[in-house]
Scaffold this motif. Structure first.
Motif, PDB file in Angstrom:
ATOM      1  N   ALA A   1       0.843  -1.212   0.000  1.00 22.81           N
ATOM      2  CA  ALA A   1       0.000   0.000   0.000  1.00 22.81           C
ATOM      3  C   ALA A   1       0.870   1.251   0.000  1.00 22.81           C
ATOM      4  O   ALA A   1       0.588   2.229  -0.696  1.00 22.81           O
ATOM      5  CB  ALA A   1      -0.936  -0.007   1.211  1.00 22.81           C
ATOM      6  N   LEU A   2       1.953   1.212   0.763  1.00 25.18           N
ATOM      7  CA  LEU A   2       2.877   2.333   0.796  1.00 25.18           C
ATOM      8  C   LEU A   2       3.540   2.522  -0.564  1.00 25.18           C
ATOM      9  O   LEU A   2       3.725   3.656  -1.016  1.00 25.18           O
ATOM     10  CB  LEU A   2       3.934   2.084   1.872  1.00 25.18           C
ATOM     11  N   GLY A   3       3.885   1.454  -1.227  1.00 23.71           N
ATOM     12  CA  GLY A   3       4.479   1.524  -2.567  1.00 23.71           C
ATOM     13  C   GLY A   3       3.534   2.197  -3.554  1.00 23.71           C
ATOM     14  O   GLY A   3       3.955   3.031  -4.368  1.00 23.71           O
ATOM     15  N   VAL A   4       2.252   1.846  -3.465  1.00 24.37           N
ATOM     16  CA  VAL A   4       1.245   2.457  -4.340  1.00 24.37           C
ATOM     17  C   VAL A   4       1.149   3.955  -4.045  1.00 24.37           C
ATOM     18  O   VAL A   4       1.089   4.786  -4.958  1.00 24.37           O
ATOM     19  CB  VAL A   4      -0.128   1.755  -4.161  1.00 24.37           C
ATOM     20  N   LYS A   5       1.171   4.303  -2.767  1.00 26.28           N
ATOM     21  CA  LYS A   5       1.092   5.717  -2.391  1.00 26.28           C
ATOM     22  C   LYS A   5       2.332   6.484  -2.845  1.00 26.28           C
ATOM     23  O   LYS A   5       2.231   7.618  -3.311  1.00 26.28           O
ATOM     24  CB  LYS A   5       0.894   5.864  -0.886  1.00 26.28           C
ATOM     25  N   VAL A   6       3.494   5.862  -2.730  1.00 21.52           N
ATOM     26  CA  VAL A   6       4.729   6.507  -3.182  1.00 21.52           C
ATOM     27  C   VAL A   6       4.676   6.733  -4.686  1.00 21.52           C
ATOM     28  O   VAL A   6       5.060   7.797  -5.191  1.00 21.52           O
ATOM     29  CB  VAL A   6       5.966   5.658  -2.789  1.00 21.52           C
ATOM     30  N   GLU A   7       4.184   5.753  -5.412  1.00 25.30           N
ATOM     31  CA  GLU A   7       4.052   5.883  -6.870  1.00 25.30           C
ATOM     32  C   GLU A   7       3.061   6.998  -7.215  1.00 25.30           C
ATOM     33  O   GLU A   7       3.323   7.832  -8.088  1.00 25.30           O
ATOM     34  CB  GLU A   7       3.587   4.562  -7.483  1.00 25.30           C
ATOM     35  N   ALA A   8       1.948   7.051  -6.512  1.00 26.25           N
ATOM     36  CA  ALA A   8       0.951   8.096  -6.751  1.00 26.25           C
ATOM     37  C   ALA A   8       1.544   9.470  -6.421  1.00 26.25           C
ATOM     38  O   ALA A   8       1.324  10.444  -7.155  1.00 26.25           O
ATOM     39  CB  ALA A   8      -0.299   7.839  -5.916  1.00 26.25           C
ATOM     40  N   LEU A   9       2.309   9.555  -5.347  1.00 27.63           N
ATOM     41  CA  LEU A   9       2.953  10.807  -4.974  1.00 27.63           C
ATOM     42  C   LEU A   9       3.919  11.254  -6.070  1.00 27.63           C
ATOM     43  O   LEU A   9       3.971  12.427  -6.422  1.00 27.63           O
ATOM     44  CB  LEU A   9       3.682  10.658  -3.643  1.00 27.63           C
ATOM     45  N   GLY A  10       4.665  10.309  -6.623  1.00 23.29           N
ATOM     46  CA  GLY A  10       5.577  10.630  -7.724  1.00 23.29           C
ATOM     47  C   GLY A  10       4.828  11.189  -8.918  1.00 23.29           C
ATOM     48  O   GLY A  10       5.260  12.187  -9.524  1.00 23.29           O
ATOM     49  N   LEU A  11       3.715  10.578  -9.257  1.00 22.47           N
ATOM     50  CA  LEU A  11       2.900  11.070 -10.380  1.00 22.47           C
ATOM     51  C   LEU A  11       2.345  12.459 -10.082  1.00 22.47           C
ATOM     52  O   LEU A  11       2.314  13.326 -10.964  1.00 22.47           O
ATOM     53  CB  LEU A  11       1.762  10.090 -10.683  1.00 22.47           C
ATOM     54  N   LEU A  12       1.918  12.674  -8.840  1.00 25.30           N
ATOM     55  CA  LEU A  12       1.411  13.994  -8.461  1.00 25.30           C
ATOM     56  C   LEU A  12       2.516  15.051  -8.530  1.00 25.30           C
ATOM     57  O   LEU A  12       2.267  16.186  -8.940  1.00 25.30           O
ATOM     58  CB  LEU A  12       0.811  13.953  -7.053  1.00 25.30           C
ATOM     59  N   GLN A  13       3.725  14.680  -8.146  1.00 20.82           N
ATOM     60  CA  GLN A  13       4.834  15.625  -8.216  1.00 20.82           C
ATOM     61  C   GLN A  13       5.157  15.983  -9.662  1.00 20.82           C
ATOM     62  O   GLN A  13       5.425  17.145  -9.972  1.00 20.82           O
ATOM     63  CB  GLN A  13       6.072  15.052  -7.515  1.00 20.82           C
ATOM     64  N   VAL A  14       5.114  15.007 -10.550  1.00 20.13           N
ATOM     65  CA  VAL A  14       5.336  15.268 -11.973  1.00 20.13           C
ATOM     66  C   VAL A  14       4.260  16.219 -12.493  1.00 20.13           C
ATOM     67  O   VAL A  14       4.550  17.193 -13.198  1.00 20.13           O
ATOM     68  CB  VAL A  14       5.348  13.947 -12.788  1.00 20.13           C
ATOM     69  N   GLU A  15       3.007  15.962 -12.134  1.00 19.51           N
ATOM     70  CA  GLU A  15       1.901  16.809 -12.569  1.00 19.51           C
ATOM     71  C   GLU A  15       2.035  18.216 -11.988  1.00 19.51           C
ATOM     72  O   GLU A  15       1.797  19.209 -12.676  1.00 19.51           O
ATOM     73  CB  GLU A  15       0.556  16.194 -12.165  1.00 19.51           C
ATOM     74  N   ALA A  16       2.445  18.311 -10.717  1.00 21.68           N
ATOM     75  CA  ALA A  16       2.637  19.624 -10.088  1.00 21.68           C
ATOM     76  C   ALA A  16       3.741  20.395 -10.804  1.00 21.68           C
ATOM     77  O   ALA A  16       3.610  21.602 -11.027  1.00 21.68           O
ATOM     78  CB  ALA A  16       2.970  19.454  -8.607  1.00 21.68           C
ATOM     79  N   ASN A  17       4.810  19.730 -11.191  1.00 23.61           N
ATOM     80  CA  ASN A  17       5.888  20.392 -11.929  1.00 23.61           C
ATOM     81  C   ASN A  17       5.396  20.897 -13.281  1.00 23.61           C
ATOM     82  O   ASN A  17       5.738  22.007 -13.698  1.00 23.61           O
ATOM     83  CB  ASN A  17       7.089  19.458 -12.103  1.00 23.61           C
ATOM     84  N   LYS A  18       4.600  20.082 -13.965  1.00 22.92           N
ATOM     85  CA  LYS A  18       4.034  20.513 -15.259  1.00 22.92           C
ATOM     86  C   LYS A  18       3.166  21.754 -15.064  1.00 22.92           C
ATOM     87  O   LYS A  18       3.229  22.695 -15.851  1.00 22.92           O
ATOM     88  CB  LYS A  18       3.185  19.390 -15.876  1.00 22.92           C
ATOM     89  N   LEU A  19       2.355  21.744 -14.017  1.00 22.95           N
ATOM     90  CA  LEU A  19       1.477  22.884 -13.738  1.00 22.95           C
ATOM     91  C   LEU A  19       2.281  24.129 -13.380  1.00 22.95           C
ATOM     92  O   LEU A  19       1.923  25.240 -13.777  1.00 22.95           O
ATOM     93  CB  LEU A  19       0.487  22.537 -12.629  1.00 22.95           C
ATOM     94  N   ARG A  20       3.394  23.963 -12.640  1.00 24.72           N
ATOM     95  CA  ARG A  20       4.252  25.109 -12.316  1.00 24.72           C
ATOM     96  C   ARG A  20       4.828  25.721 -13.589  1.00 24.72           C
ATOM     97  O   ARG A  20       4.858  26.943 -13.738  1.00 24.72           O
ATOM     98  CB  ARG A  20       5.391  24.671 -11.388  1.00 24.72           C
ATOM     99  N   VAL A  21       5.302  24.861 -14.487  1.00 25.10           N
ATOM    100  CA  VAL A  21       5.869  25.349 -15.750  1.00 25.10           C
ATOM    101  C   VAL A  21       4.794  26.074 -16.558  1.00 25.10           C
ATOM    102  O   VAL A  21       5.034  27.157 -17.094  1.00 25.10           O
ATOM    103  CB  VAL A  21       6.482  24.178 -16.562  1.00 25.10           C
ATOM    104  N   GLU A  22       3.607  25.477 -16.625  1.00 22.29           N
ATOM    105  CA  GLU A  22       2.507  26.115 -17.371  1.00 22.29           C
ATOM    106  C   GLU A  22       2.116  27.444 -16.722  1.00 22.29           C
ATOM    107  O   GLU A  22       1.875  28.433 -17.416  1.00 22.29           O
ATOM    108  CB  GLU A  22       1.298  25.182 -17.421  1.00 22.29           C
ATOM    109  N   LYS A  23       2.087  27.496 -15.388  1.00 18.93           N
ATOM    110  CA  LYS A  23       1.762  28.732 -14.679  1.00 18.93           C
ATOM    111  C   LYS A  23       2.787  29.814 -15.005  1.00 18.93           C
ATOM    112  O   LYS A  23       2.423  30.966 -15.274  1.00 18.93           O
ATOM    113  CB  LYS A  23       1.725  28.473 -13.177  1.00 18.93           C
ATOM    114  N   GLU A  24       4.071  29.461 -14.970  1.00 18.40           N
ATOM    115  CA  GLU A  24       5.115  30.438 -15.292  1.00 18.40           C
ATOM    116  C   GLU A  24       4.958  30.952 -16.720  1.00 18.40           C
ATOM    117  O   GLU A  24       5.103  32.153 -16.972  1.00 18.40           O
ATOM    118  CB  GLU A  24       6.501  29.810 -15.095  1.00 18.40           C
ATOM    119  N   PHE A  25       4.656  30.044 -17.653  1.00 15.95           N
ATOM    120  CA  PHE A  25       4.448  30.440 -19.045  1.00 15.95           C
ATOM    121  C   PHE A  25       3.276  31.409 -19.155  1.00 15.95           C
ATOM    122  O   PHE A  25       3.367  32.446 -19.821  1.00 15.95           O
ATOM    123  CB  PHE A  25       4.209  29.203 -19.912  1.00 15.95           C
ATOM    124  N   LEU A  26       2.163  31.079 -18.495  1.00 15.13           N
ATOM    125  CA  LEU A  26       0.980  31.941 -18.553  1.00 15.13           C
ATOM    126  C   LEU A  26       1.235  33.294 -17.886  1.00 15.13           C
ATOM    127  O   LEU A  26       0.752  34.323 -18.366  1.00 15.13           O
ATOM    128  CB  LEU A  26      -0.213  31.233 -17.907  1.00 15.13           C
TER     129      LEU A  26
END
Length: 118
Positions: A23-48
């Protein structure tokens, strides 16, 4: 008997530990995906934000141009109006154009108010 019970408890704890680890492994994987998405959103925010600053700058530039052109247009209108008054004075000697403004025109040698047709 006590040994068997301890072995059963050990096996149950190991099973729970494995489940929690999974269960922790699944959560760590989900956290990694969320961090990738957050980074994409930060880049898009800076662009906008950069686009917004650029557009705000362009709007200010265009507003300045509008003011400049409006001033030029008013100057051109005034200059043209003064030339029209001079021409009216030449064509109609003795005419008084001192109180004349753009809402007046010359008819039969007299300054009269301009009537706009509907």
């Amino acid at each position: 008997m006590q040994r068997k019970k301890l072995e059963e408890l050990d096996a149950a704890w190991r099973q729970k530990l494995a489940e929690r680890k999974d269960a922790l492994g699944v959560k760590v994987e989900a956290l990694g995906l969320l961090q990738v998405e957050a980074n994409k959103l930060r880049v898009e925010k800076e662009f906008l934000e950069k686009q917004l600053v650029s557009k705000d700058s362009r709007i200010a530039e265009l507003e300045g141009e509008v003011q400049e052109l409006t001033g030029e247009m008013a100057g051109a209108f005034d200059k043209g109006f003064q030339k029209a008054l001079a021409q009216a004075s030449c064509e109609n000697p003795g005419i008084n154009v001192s109180n004349c403004d753009p809402t007046h025109h010359v008819v039969d040698g007299k300054v009269v108010p301009l009537e706009l047709d509907d």
